[in-house]
Design a protein around this motif. Structure first.
Motif, mmCIF file in Angstrom:
data_model
loop_
_atom_site.group_PDB
_atom_site.id
_atom_site.type_symbol
_atom_site.label_atom_id
_atom_site.label_comp_id
_atom_site.label_asym_id
_atom_site.label_seq_id
_atom_site.Cartn_x
_atom_site.Cartn_y
_atom_site.Cartn_z
ATOM 1 N N PRO A 68 -14.372 -20.320 -3.882
ATOM 2 C CA PRO A 68 -15.177 -20.578 -5.078
ATOM 3 C C PRO A 68 -14.342 -20.816 -6.334
ATOM 4 N N GLU A 69 -13.140 -20.260 -6.390
ATOM 5 C CA GLU A 69 -12.326 -20.358 -7.602
ATOM 6 C C GLU A 69 -11.700 -21.742 -7.774
ATOM 7 N N THR A 70 -11.696 -22.562 -6.737
ATOM 8 C CA THR A 70 -11.056 -23.871 -6.839
ATOM 9 C C THR A 70 -12.043 -24.915 -7.347
ATOM 10 N N GLU A 71 -11.505 -26.047 -7.755
ATOM 11 C CA GLU A 71 -12.331 -27.127 -8.311
ATOM 12 C C GLU A 71 -12.892 -27.978 -7.183
ATOM 13 N N TRP A 72 -14.202 -27.978 -7.042
ATOM 14 C CA TRP A 72 -14.847 -28.727 -5.961
ATOM 15 C C TRP A 72 -15.162 -30.159 -6.374
ATOM 16 N N ILE A 73 -15.651 -30.321 -7.603
ATOM 17 C CA ILE A 73 -15.989 -31.650 -8.106
ATOM 18 C C ILE A 73 -14.958 -32.032 -9.161
ATOM 19 N N THR A 74 -14.256 -33.109 -8.937
ATOM 20 C CA THR A 74 -13.154 -33.483 -9.813
ATOM 21 C C THR A 74 -13.513 -34.615 -10.771
ATOM 22 N N ARG A 75 -14.659 -35.247 -10.554
ATOM 23 C CA ARG A 75 -15.146 -36.257 -11.485
ATOM 24 C C ARG A 75 -16.657 -36.339 -11.366
ATOM 25 N N PHE A 76 -17.355 -36.347 -12.497
ATOM 26 C CA PHE A 76 -18.812 -36.482 -12.435
ATOM 27 C C PHE A 76 -19.297 -37.341 -13.607
ATOM 28 N N ASP A 77 -19.540 -38.608 -13.325
ATOM 29 C CA ASP A 77 -20.049 -39.570 -14.290
ATOM 30 C C ASP A 77 -21.445 -40.029 -13.866
ATOM 31 N N GLU A 78 -22.041 -40.892 -14.682
ATOM 32 C CA GLU A 78 -23.386 -41.380 -14.378
ATOM 33 C C GLU A 78 -23.414 -42.321 -13.179
ATOM 34 N N ASP A 79 -22.298 -42.988 -12.903
ATOM 35 C CA ASP A 79 -22.282 -43.917 -11.771
ATOM 36 C C ASP A 79 -21.063 -43.721 -10.873
ATOM 37 N N GLU A 80 -20.408 -42.568 -10.986
ATOM 38 C CA GLU A 80 -19.252 -42.276 -10.134
ATOM 39 C C GLU A 80 -19.094 -40.767 -9.977
ATOM 40 N N ILE A 81 -18.713 -40.341 -8.780
ATOM 41 C CA ILE A 81 -18.477 -38.925 -8.518
ATOM 42 C C ILE A 81 -17.318 -38.790 -7.538
ATOM 43 N N GLU A 82 -16.540 -37.741 -7.721
ATOM 44 C CA GLU A 82 -15.441 -37.429 -6.798
ATOM 45 C C GLU A 82 -15.509 -35.945 -6.482
ATOM 46 N N PHE A 83 -15.478 -35.623 -5.204
ATOM 47 C CA PHE A 83 -15.624 -34.231 -4.790
ATOM 48 C C PHE A 83 -14.714 -33.923 -3.616
ATOM 49 N N ARG A 84 -14.533 -32.634 -3.341
ATOM 50 C CA ARG A 84 -13.619 -32.204 -2.279
ATOM 51 C C ARG A 84 -14.356 -31.355 -1.246
ATOM 52 N N THR A 85 -13.978 -31.541 0.009
ATOM 53 C CA THR A 85 -14.588 -30.808 1.109
ATOM 54 C C THR A 85 -13.739 -30.971 2.361
ATOM 55 N N ASN A 86 -13.954 -30.102 3.325
ATOM 56 C CA ASN A 86 -13.348 -30.283 4.650
ATOM 57 C C ASN A 86 -14.359 -31.061 5.478
ATOM 58 N N LEU A 87 -14.304 -32.386 5.372
ATOM 59 C CA LEU A 87 -15.371 -33.246 5.873
ATOM 60 C C LEU A 87 -15.607 -33.096 7.367
ATOM 61 N N ARG A 88 -14.530 -33.076 8.149
ATOM 62 C CA ARG A 88 -14.674 -33.046 9.617
ATOM 63 C C ARG A 88 -14.371 -31.667 10.206
ATOM 64 N N ASN A 89 -14.412 -30.653 9.351
ATOM 65 C CA ASN A 89 -14.231 -29.273 9.819
ATOM 66 C C ASN A 89 -12.914 -29.109 10.593
ATOM 67 N N ILE A 90 -11.831 -29.623 10.013
ATOM 68 C CA ILE A 90 -10.499 -29.521 10.629
ATOM 69 C C ILE A 90 -9.847 -28.235 10.127
ATOM 70 N N ILE A 91 -9.650 -27.305 11.043
ATOM 71 C CA ILE A 91 -9.223 -25.944 10.695
ATOM 72 C C ILE A 91 -8.111 -25.490 11.631
ATOM 73 N N SER A 92 -7.190 -24.700 11.093
ATOM 74 C CA SER A 92 -6.188 -24.016 11.905
ATOM 75 C C SER A 92 -5.985 -22.630 11.303
ATOM 76 N N HIS A 93 -5.147 -21.821 11.934
ATOM 77 C CA HIS A 93 -4.812 -20.486 11.431
ATOM 78 C C HIS A 93 -3.321 -20.241 11.624
ATOM 79 N N LEU A 94 -2.758 -19.396 10.775
ATOM 80 C CA LEU A 94 -1.365 -19.004 10.981
ATOM 81 C C LEU A 94 -1.284 -18.147 12.242
#
Length: 245
Positions: A68-94
């Motif tokens: 939650p502390e990180t920036e999820w939406i990096t741009r939000f305009d009336e006709d443009e948006i940029e956001f971040r996500t793990n789109l294809r659920n690509i995960i690993s662990h140490l």
């Protein structure tokens, strides 16, 4: 005695034939126009549905894999948006502890797909979930190792989760009349053509249904897409960012 047709009778017959031909031709032209209109209508709505489904499906995932502390939406305009996500659920662990200053990580085989050079990853402690670091891969990951471009700033225990983070953008290219999409290091690609002048309208609201003061306050988004060919059609969708609730 055999009697032939008179000139008047021939002229009458020809006139009737011409009228009949014109009537039939007009009927087929009308039917063709109706068919074209229906085809254009179907194509317009299909374009809208496809674009809106893709847009909203990815937008709903905003913030997945990020704390939650990180920036999820990096741009939000009336006709443009940029956001971040793990789109294809690509995960690993140490698979073993990683020390501060270390840049080669021992990891478990990833799920959802491979990690590639240039990918942005986020590592979060499995004990203190607010301890996270973002890094970029120096080269392709393997089934048991990742190399990051900069060393870790803190130590992470075995089992700490690693998420691939995608940056996705949507915009309205008014000159080309296109809704375009971009993911990570790729180019802008066409999602829908024949967008109207005001073909992409995006508005944002916070938990109080007011205009947000910043990207961290955004909890919902309203999208309207408008396509204009031989006819005009619009579609509207409301998205609640479920990962922000």
């Amino acid at each position: 005695m055999i009697r032939g047709y008179t000139l008047l009778e021939l002229l009458v017959a020809m006139t009737l034939s011409i009228f009949a031909t014109l009537a039939i031709t007009k009927f087929f032209i009308t039917e063709h126009r109706i068919y074209e209109a229906q085809e254009n209508k179907a194509e317009t709505y299909q374009t809208l549905r496809g674009a809106m489904n893709m847009f909203t499906r990815e937008l709903i995932l905003t913030g997945y894999g990020l704390p939650p502390e990180t920036e999820w939406i990096t741009r939000f305009d009336e006709d443009e948006i940029e956001f971040r996500t793990n789109l294809r659920n690509i995960i690993s662990h140490l698979s073993s502890e990683a020390s501060s200053g270390q840049n080669i990580l021992s990891v478990t085989p990833g799920t959802g797909g491979p990690f590639e050079k240039g990918d942005v990853i986020i590592i979060c402690s499995d004990i203190l979930t607010n301890i996270c670091e973002e890094h970029t891969l120096l080269k392709d990951g393997t089934h048991n190792s990742m190399t990051i471009t900069s060393p870790l700033g803190t130590a992470f225990t075995a089992g700490s989760r690693i998420d691939l983070i995608n940056t996705i953008g949507y915009r309205h290219h008014k000159t080309k009349r296109e809704l375009q999409r971009k993911i990570d290091r790729g180019n802008w690609e066409v999602v829908a053509e024949n967008m109207a002048e005001e073909g992409v309208s995006i508005s944002y609201w916070d938990k109080d249904n007011q205009a947000p003061t910043g990207p961290a306050d955004i909890q919902g988004i309203d999208i309207t897409l408008t396509v204009e060919t031989s006819r005009r059609a619009s579609a509207t969708s409301t998205i609640t960012l479920r990962n922000s609730l």
